[in-house]
Design an enzyme around this catalytic site. Structure first.
Site, PDB file in Angstrom:
ATOM      1  N   ALA A 271       0.856  -1.182   0.000  1.00 29.70           N
ATOM      2  CA  ALA A 271       0.000   0.000   0.000  1.00 29.70           C
ATOM      3  C   ALA A 271       0.891   1.231   0.000  1.00 29.70           C
ATOM      4  O   ALA A 271       2.117   1.120   0.141  1.00 29.70           O
ATOM      5  CB  ALA A 271      -0.900   0.011   1.230  1.00 29.70           C
ATOM      6  N   MET A 272       0.263   2.417  -0.152  1.00 28.61           N
ATOM      7  CA  MET A 272       1.047   3.650  -0.222  1.00 28.61           C
ATOM      8  C   MET A 272       0.291   4.795   0.446  1.00 28.61           C
ATOM      9  O   MET A 272      -0.888   5.010   0.195  1.00 28.61           O
ATOM     10  CB  MET A 272       1.339   3.966  -1.697  1.00 28.61           C
ATOM     11  CG  MET A 272       2.128   5.238  -1.910  1.00 28.61           C
ATOM     12  SD  MET A 272       3.788   5.115  -1.196  1.00 28.61           S
ATOM     13  CE  MET A 272       4.046   6.817  -0.703  1.00 28.61           C
ATOM     14  N   GLU A 273       1.037   5.544   1.257  1.00 28.07           N
ATOM     15  CA  GLU A 273       0.431   6.540   2.154  1.00 28.07           C
ATOM     16  C   GLU A 273       0.239   7.924   1.547  1.00 28.07           C
ATOM     17  O   GLU A 273       0.212   8.917   2.286  1.00 28.07           O
ATOM     18  CB  GLU A 273       1.310   6.660   3.404  1.00 28.07           C
ATOM     19  CG  GLU A 273       2.700   7.322   3.187  1.00 28.07           C
ATOM     20  CD  GLU A 273       3.848   6.348   2.953  1.00 28.07           C
ATOM     21  OE1 GLU A 273       3.583   5.221   2.505  1.00 28.07           O
ATOM     22  OE2 GLU A 273       5.008   6.724   3.215  1.00 28.07           O
ATOM     23  N   GLU A 307      -0.653   2.722   7.004  1.00 28.34           N
ATOM     24  CA  GLU A 307      -0.704   3.820   6.022  1.00 28.34           C
ATOM     25  C   GLU A 307      -1.345   5.053   6.645  1.00 28.34           C
ATOM     26  O   GLU A 307      -0.902   6.174   6.417  1.00 28.34           O
ATOM     27  CB  GLU A 307      -1.472   3.402   4.759  1.00 28.34           C
ATOM     28  CG  GLU A 307      -0.947   2.152   4.075  1.00 28.34           C
ATOM     29  CD  GLU A 307       0.549   2.136   3.835  1.00 28.34           C
ATOM     30  OE1 GLU A 307       1.146   3.212   3.648  1.00 28.34           O
ATOM     31  OE2 GLU A 307       1.147   1.043   3.860  1.00 28.34           O
TER      32      GLU A 307
HETATM   33  N1  B3K Z   1       5.792   3.714   1.802  1.00 29.84           N
HETATM   34  C1  B3K Z   1       5.262   2.621   1.022  1.00 29.84           C
HETATM   35  C2  B3K Z   1       6.328   1.809   0.377  1.00 29.84           C
HETATM   36  C3  B3K Z   1       6.489   2.088  -1.041  1.00 29.84           C
HETATM   37  C4  B3K Z   1       7.432   1.110  -1.698  1.00 29.84           C
HETATM   38  C5  B3K Z   1       8.236   1.760  -2.726  1.00 29.84           C
HETATM   39  N2  B3K Z   1       9.108   0.844  -3.419  1.00 29.84           N
HETATM   40  C6  B3K Z   1       4.407   1.723   1.834  1.00 29.84           C
HETATM   41  C7  B3K Z   1       4.627   1.764   3.291  1.00 29.84           C
HETATM   42  O1  B3K Z   1       5.649   1.389   3.805  1.00 29.84           O
HETATM   43  O2  B3K Z   1       3.763   2.223   3.971  1.00 29.84           O
HETATM   44 ZN    ZN Z   2       5.289   2.468   5.592  1.00 27.66          ZN
END
Ligand code: B3K
Ligand code: ZN
Length: 869
Positions: A271-273, A307
């Site tokens: 997932a992505m925040e 997230e």
């Molecule tokens: N911050 C994203 C990770 C994205 C991965 C990029 N290769 C998800 C997380 O750790 O919440």
């Molecule tokens: Zn994270």
């Protein structure tokens, strides 16, 4: 640089933490205008740029790009020709110190198989910009310390893209006469480019509202493909619980009027925040009892929380540079672990977290890719989204909670958020805030950020008169680039049990800071039983003078549930390691001790089933391999299976009774029912090892009558491992029953690829050719191939076929998706831990990959490092 065959190869460019310089130019505002189309999206970007007064060097404006062509460049509204390309970057000469810049790019989301930047997924357009995906959309200083206020306008075909989303608040929208429509979103919070997001497509939402503690109503929406909305309730409840928890525990309130989540099927990560618009892998959103296991429910709750928590630990306070990744990831993992512990059973959650650390992070720390939680250099940052940065990063901050206590720790985090709100910060800023806010001296503790490797602590115990002396010695093996290690600060929660009464006199915190250090205790008339590193207070390996008899004692009597689990694990680890190494003095009595301890766990009426389920799980193969210098992995597998078979036979009546008892517990998501399902699975696992025919009968009956995915998947897992007639029938039924459900079809692949079946390699080769298999969907690739890569019987098959299959996969997948391909290199990189014959085969596959010209930077870095060490 030239290699021996004369093919010119360019030296990898290595980015060093020490080379950090503040950005030469800032971009306080950006406006983006998207003309959306699945294969030709036009992006017009307008940047307000100004020279950074804090810059140490003046320079031209460098805008990162990746595969982009600038269609037009304007400066202050006028066409501008004073620019050039430097590799993939656009470099512009500017006359003054503040300008408005216009740049137009054209991108093809459908051709974007890397799933980084703007890409198409099932007719949907979506983005993934962390870490360096924004530069695949438009030219920009794509680094986390350039913070901008974004306004985003998008227009597209209304029938194809009825829903148009971006970060922040929706400010306006409208229809055009030509069947297109448009929407405008503004995000008032300055953010780095990696947090930008856009989604356009045919989506439906589950809506709810959360009222913050200061009384603001926040509109919540979880967007999914039509038909999936019935499976979003658990994610919504998890989100609401997270928002409340972060207010109650960390004092963090949400800061926009809207919070949107979108679930997509094609996604590299979990997932992505992105600010106000989280984008998720469907895997961490969609759940109902029929299609999701208890484990899936827990994972969804944890990832949704993770997230959401990033809104403060990551977004409001972001990272100065990518070396600081653990600043947001380690901290946020700890926060999601604490949340999940509060929502369920704290000891069970702790055990699960430690199991992951030992299975995934310890091998990283002892292998060729070892790196500190704050790395010093990288070639491709995507390779550093690791168990070390995430899970060990969380352990390091958890140790601060142990040293400071909860209240002082929270004062430290409050100071950190206050001090750095709106900034791009460093790990050092976090440590300093913890020192100032929590009142800790972390001078030496900072080594946890600097040194890679898992410390080993050896304990000696001596009684002189009535004085007990514990002598603790710490060592750490060299890791690549770090031949010499300095002593760490290691907080060890410890209790000394009186053998006769089964009591201890209160827990003590021993803080080991020297290479070797003694601690004395008065008033002992006999050697006590040592319970150390309780709750796993430090991420270290401990060797202590605790006999098998003592371990049985602790497994029964320790009042720290984690320590009880640990005693059980140690008892089994010692036996299995001894069996593999051929050093067991008295194998029968060692095994009998395990049988007796496990029998007691099965009989203990005071134990809840969730905890019982944990105590019954044998230590994992990866963790066992860590205890051995080098070993034939199929021996570890065989000894572990042998013990399982023996326990299955010896305790057969108890397993049968456990299975019967748990089968009678009706389905619910309450802890007792979940615990019953966990025990039911373990009972089947042991029975399958001891009596395959009886297990096949029971598993098939469980499969046929299952009312939920936990029971159905467990039964199918057991059947997959057996060559019983029930296996094929159940597999065919499962495939047909859930036809069209991508997440369940993933389970169908991974259950077969991860199975105990001796024919697993043949099964996997057939599955790779199955009509449902595709290399373009990361979940499907992982379901089949990651399950196989961690399956010793397949991957480590004599002759090297498993290694060849994984190397073939890497080479085939790399041009499609280098990020996902690189994840398959570490299993091949662990050649130093296996027998010489296998090591040679693994290395030759790594060499075959390395010889390929045109590898992605991701795979190139992992393969080169794996061969070097
Ligand atoms: N911050 C994203 C990770 C994205 C991965 C990029 N290769 C998800 C997380 O750790 O919440
Ligand atoms: Zn994270």
């Amino acid at each position: 640089m030239n290699d021996l065959s004369g093919t010119p190869v360019s030296a990898p460019s290595v980015i060093h933490r020490a080379d950090y310089r503040p950005p030469a130019w800032l971009v306080p505002e950006i406006a983006l205008d998207f003309a959306l189309s699945l294969d030709a999206t036009r992006v017009q970007s307008t940047l307000k740029v100004q020279k950074n007064p804090a810059a140490t060097e003046t320079s031209q404006l460098r805008l990162n790009g990746d595969g982009l062509e600038a269609k037009a460049v304007t400066v202050d509204g006028q066409p501008h020709n004073d620019w050039h390309m430097d590799g993939a970057d656009l470099v512009i000469d500017l006359p003054g110190s503040a300008h408005d810049l216009g740049i137009e790019t054209l991108i093809d989301p459908t051709a974007n198989t890397q799933l980084s930047g703007l890409y198409a997924s099932n007719g949907l357009l979506c983005t993934q910009c962390e870490a360096e995906g924004f530069r695949r959309i438009t030219f920009f200083p794509d680094r986390p310390d350039v913070l901008s206020v974004y306004s985003v306008r998008m227009a597209g075909d209304k029938a194809r893209f009825p829903v148009l989303l971006s970060n922040g608040n929706p400010v306006a929208s409208g229809d055009n006469a030509d069947g297109t429509h448009w929407a405008q979103w503004n995000d008032p919070w300055p953010k780095p480019s990696y947090l930008f997001a856009l989604v356009a497509g045919d989506l439906v939402a589950n809506h709810d509202v959360f009222t913050t503690r200061s009384g603001r109503a926040v509109n919540l929406a979880i967007y999914v493909r039509p038909g999936d909305e019935t499976r979003t309730d658990h994610a919504m409840h998890s989100l609401i619980a997270s928002m409340k928890w972060d207010e109650d525990v960390y004092g963090r309130e949400y800061d926009l009027d809207d919070f949107n989540i979108v679930a997509v099927s094609d996604f590299n990560a979990g997932a992505m925040e992105n600010k106000g618009l989280n984008i998720f892998n469907t895997r961490y959103i969609l759940a109902d009892p029929e299609t999701a296991t208890d484990g899936d429910y827990d994972a969804i709750e944890g990832v949704v929380a993770h997230e959401y928590f990033h809104n403060w630990s990551g977004n409001r306070v972001t990272c100065r540079d990518w070396f600081q990744l653990s600043l947001k990831e380690g901290f946020t993992v700890l926060r999601d672990q604490q949340f999940s512990a509060d929502r369920g059973s704290p000891p069970v959650k702790r055990i699960e977290d430690v199991r992951i650390l030992r299975a995934a992070q310890f091998p990283e720390d002892s292998g060729p890719l070892a790196h500190p939680i704050r790395p010093d250099s990288y070639q491709e940052i995507s390779n550093f989204y690791t168990a070390t940065v995430y899970n060990k990063g969380a352990e390091v901050i958890r140790m601060m909670t142990v040293l400071a206590g909860r209240e002082r720790y929270l004062k430290g985090t409050e100071l950190y958020f206050d001090r750095h709100d709106g900034e791009a910060a460093t790990c050092e800023d976090f440590v300093k805030a913890m020192e100032d806010g929590a009142g800790l001296d972390l001078t030496q503790f900072r080594r946890w950020y600097e040194q890679a490797g898992t410390p080993k602590v050896n304990v000696e115990m001596a009684l002189q008169g009535s004085t007990l002396t514990l002598t603790l010695t710490q060592t750490m093996a060299p890791t690549p680039g770090q031949p010499v290690k300095l002593p760490m600060v290691i907080p060890l929660r410890t209790a000394l049990f009186d053998r006769a009464s089964g009591q201890h006199r209160g827990e003590e915190l021993l803080v080991l800071t020297e290479a070797s250090q003694s601690f004395t205790f008065d008033g002992f008339d006999a050697l006590p039983v040592l319970s150390i590193n309780r709750g796993f207070s430090a991420p270290v390996e401990v060797t202590a003078p605790v006999t098998a008899e003592d371990l049985v004692f602790l497994a029964r009597h320790d009042d720290d549930p984690f320590a009880r689990y640990e005693a059980m694990q140690q008892l089994i680890v010692r036996y299995l390691v001894g069996a593999v190494a051929g050093t067991l003095a008295d194998a029968d009595s060692a095994r009998d001790a395990i049988g007796a301890a496990m029998g007691a766990i099965l009989d203990d009426a005071a134990l809840d089933d969730l905890m019982r389920g944990e105590l019954l799980i044998l230590p994992g193969e990866a963790y066992l391999a860590e205890q051995l210098v080098r070993a034939d992995p199929t021996r570890i597998f065989a000894e572990r299976e042998g013990l399982k078979r023996w326990l299955g036979e010896t305790l057969k009546d108890k397993w049968l009774a456990l299975h019967d008892r748990c089968l009678a517990v009706p389905y619910s998501l309450e802890a007792a029912a979940r615990g019953a399902r966990k025990c039911k699975t373990q009972a089947l696992v042991y029975l399958a090892a001891a009596d395959p025919a009886e297990a096949a009968r029971r598993a098939k009956a469980q499969y046929d009558t299952a009312t939920n995915m936990t029971d159905r998947q467990a039964a199918l897992m057991v059947l997959c491992g057996l060559n019983a007639p029930e296996r094929d029938v159940a597999l065919a039924d499962f495939h047909a029953r859930f036809d069209g459900n991508m997440l369940v079809t993933d389970k169908w692949f991974s259950l077969q690829a991860g199975s105990l079946n001796p024919d697993v390699t043949e099964h996997v080769k057939a599955l790779a050719a199955h009509a449902d298999f595709t290399l373009t969907n990361p979940n499907r690739v992982r379901a089949l191939w990651m399950a196989y890569a961690v399956n010793a019987q397949g991957f480590h098959k004599a002759g090297g076929e498993g290694y060849r299959l994984i190397a073939d996969l890497i080479l085939k997948l790399d041009p499609i998706n280098g990020n996902v391909a690189a994840r398959f290199v570490p299993p091949l990189g662990r050649w130093k831990k296996v027998d010489e014959a296998r090591a040679t085969l693994m290395r030759s596959e790594l060499e075959r990959i390395a010889a390929e010209p045109g590898l992605s930077r991701d795979v190139r870095e992992q393969v080169t490092k794996s061969l070097e060490a």
